[in-house]
Design an enzyme around this catalytic site. Structure first.
Site, short mmCIF file in Angstrom:
data_model
loop_
_atom_site.label_atom_id
_atom_site.label_comp_id
_atom_site.label_asym_id
_atom_site.label_seq_id
_atom_site.Cartn_x
_atom_site.Cartn_y
_atom_site.Cartn_z
N HIS A 73 0.87 -1.18 0.00
CA HIS A 73 0.00 0.00 0.00
C HIS A 73 0.90 1.23 0.00
CE1 HIS A 73 -3.59 -2.44 1.12
NE2 HIS A 73 -2.69 -3.17 1.76
N ARG A 75 -0.36 4.33 -0.79
CA ARG A 75 -1.22 5.45 -0.35
C ARG A 75 -1.33 6.60 -1.36
NH1 ARG A 75 -3.44 2.11 3.19
NH2 ARG A 75 -2.24 1.75 5.10
N ASN A 105 -6.66 0.70 -2.59
CA ASN A 105 -7.46 1.43 -1.59
C ASN A 105 -6.82 2.77 -1.26
OD1 ASN A 105 -5.37 -0.05 -0.38
ND2 ASN A 105 -6.43 -0.15 1.58
N ASP A 162 -8.86 -5.01 -1.55
CA ASP A 162 -8.15 -5.33 -0.32
C ASP A 162 -8.45 -4.34 0.80
OD1 ASP A 162 -6.11 -7.05 1.01
OD2 ASP A 162 -5.16 -5.10 1.26
N HIS A 189 -9.72 -9.92 0.13
CA HIS A 189 -9.45 -9.91 1.57
C HIS A 189 -10.51 -10.81 2.22
CE1 HIS A 189 -8.27 -7.55 5.36
NE2 HIS A 189 -9.19 -8.41 5.75
N HIS A 242 -2.57 -12.64 2.50
CA HIS A 242 -2.29 -12.67 3.95
C HIS A 242 -3.04 -13.78 4.71
CE1 HIS A 242 -5.90 -10.21 3.76
NE2 HIS A 242 -5.25 -9.08 3.50
N ASP A 315 2.36 -6.91 2.74
CA ASP A 315 1.19 -6.11 3.11
C ASP A 315 1.64 -4.81 3.78
OD1 ASP A 315 -1.39 -5.25 3.43
OD2 ASP A 315 -1.96 -6.74 4.93
N HIS A 319 1.01 3.93 8.24
CA HIS A 319 0.09 4.83 8.95
C HIS A 319 0.92 5.86 9.70
CE1 HIS A 319 -3.70 2.76 8.19
NE2 HIS A 319 -3.09 1.62 8.44
#
Length: 433
Positions: A73, A75, A105, A162, A189, A242, A315, A319
């Protein structure tokens, strides 16, 4: 803080002197020199030193295919404070990765050919190969299929919502049927949201003791079973992301006996930690699916060893601090994993579980490339250099200074790891750690 990686553009020739070369495609191990010229492999063999050629002494080091991660990810667009394609590529290089697949996402969701084009065009400027995965449904809402055909033509390598499971079985079936036309996998997912309810960690003795709502194993395994049966029904490719439970492993193993279009991945954190590691409410260990019990961890390790699970995928989910530095119930799900990946899985799988180094390398290079249909014959004269060089014996402690991501949400900080990336070569760049 001192930078832990230096990136240089390779000019002219570069000689990698005397590494142990592991070729996961040909399953060979040799001690040779590798000469690069104009970012291509010019020669592999005993090469005479020339004072005009930049030379790196690789004696005692291992050289192999650049690592490939099917699940990151970055972002971008929309959450550049957490990560961007550029900062994500730095993290990847630091971990030995030359090729990654980015999840959709973002804000907005990658659910149109224009946004697939955006990711590809931005990625062309960066030192690793970036392949966008398109959303299965519009806005990841789980109801209306996205423009899968147009996204595939634009360059999408797979489709996934996901983070948001496809709850509607009919939507999942239609997605598989459409993806079959393009020969690319669907990645769901796998989690039944009703069974998960408000679960914050694995349901079991530890969650009871900590007073946290539990997410039961069956929330994943029942969805994995549904998706496997739908893939069998439609004849489409399904990649299970995952995997975290022993029951999911058993379902995948059984389906693989009769249907060949099933593949699966496991993350380093599900191999390294168990729910017992959450005793101190470490929010960096709040992930989806959750870290499971020791029995599931052992099942995942065995599944890598026996081939039920095909590959390692990080994965990598950045954050920022305010998303993690809060109470466990309010913290965001996800952790970063690119920089620490090799040291984690080398320690667990090779040092502790005695998996052969060749087999570990396959899970990070050959197998993920096969799943996505990427070129797998990388150590061949004339090929663009996608190379990682690592010290298989070096033991080290993972620190914040080793993180190139914009975010620092790693549970591996201060953990002792084994096996350290020294150089990554990709798209004409040399990253030195």
């Amino acid at each position: 803080m001192e930078k832990s990686m230096k990136i240089d553009k390779i000019k002219g020739k570069l000689l990698l002197k005397n590494p142990k070369i592991i070729d996961p495609l040909k399953e060979t191990v040799s001690q040779n020199d590798v000469l690069l010229e104009h970012n291509k492999i010019a020669e592999i063999g005993s090469i005479k030193l020339d004072e005009d050629i930049k030379t790196i002494d690789c004696n005692g080091l291992v050289l192999t295919h650049g690592f490939c991660d099917l699940h990151v990810h970055f972002r971008d667009p929309g959450n550049g404070d957490k990560e961007t394609l550029e900062s994500g590529s730095q993290s990847a290089l630091a971990g030995g990765f030359t090729r990654v697949c980015t999840m959709p996402n973002t804000v907005p969701t990658i659910d149109t050919p224009e946004l697939i084009n955006y990711t590809i065009e931005q990625g062309e400027k960066l030192p690793i190969h970036i392949h966008p995965i398109g959303a299965i449904t519009q806005g990841q809402a789980g109801s209306e299929l996205s423009e899968m055909g147009l996204m595939f033509k634009a360059g999408a390598v797979a489709f996934s919502d996901d983070g948001l499971p496809i709850q509607n079985g009919l939507v999942m079936r239609k997605a598989l049927e459409y993806s079959k036309m393009f020969g690319v996998p669907i990645i769901n997912h796998a989690e039944d949201e009703c069974l998960r309810a408000d679960g914050l960690m694995n349901e079991g003795e530890v969650s009871t003791r900590l007073g946290l709502p539990g997410n039961p194993n069956i929330a994943e395994s029942i969805m994995v079973f549904r998706d496997l049966k739908l893939a069998e029904l439609t004849g489409a490719k399904l990649h299970v992301p995952h995997v975290s439970t022993a029951d999911s492993v058993e379902h995948i193993k059984e389906m693989k006996n009769t249907f060949e279009k099933i593949t699966a991945e496991v993350t380093p954190h599900h191999l390294f930690f168990s729910d017992e590691s959450l005793q101190h409410y470490n929010t960096n260990l709040k992930v989806a699916p959750p870290i499971r019990d020791p029995q599931s961890r052992k099942a995942l390790i065995e599944a890598i060893k026996n081939g039920t699970i095909d590959c390692i995928a990080t994965d990598h989910a950045p954050h920022n601090s305010h998303g993690k530095e809060t109470t466990f119930d309010l913290a965001s799900c996800g952790l970063i994993g690119l920089e620490s990946c090799f040291g984690v899985v080398k320690k667990v799988l090779v040092d502790e579980e005695k998996l052969g180094l060749m087999n570990l390398i396959k899970t990070m290079t050959l197998n993920p490339r096969k799943i996505m249909g990427f070129d797998c014959d990388l150590l061949k004269k004339g090929k663009d250099a996608e190379i990682v060089v690592f010290d298989e014996k070096e033991e080290w402690t993972f620190k914040k200074k080793n993180i190139l991501s914009k975010s620092k949400n790693s549970p591996f900080i201060n953990h002792h790891l084994s096996g350290k990336v020294k150089f990554t070569i990709s798209k004409g760049y040399l990253a030195t750690l």
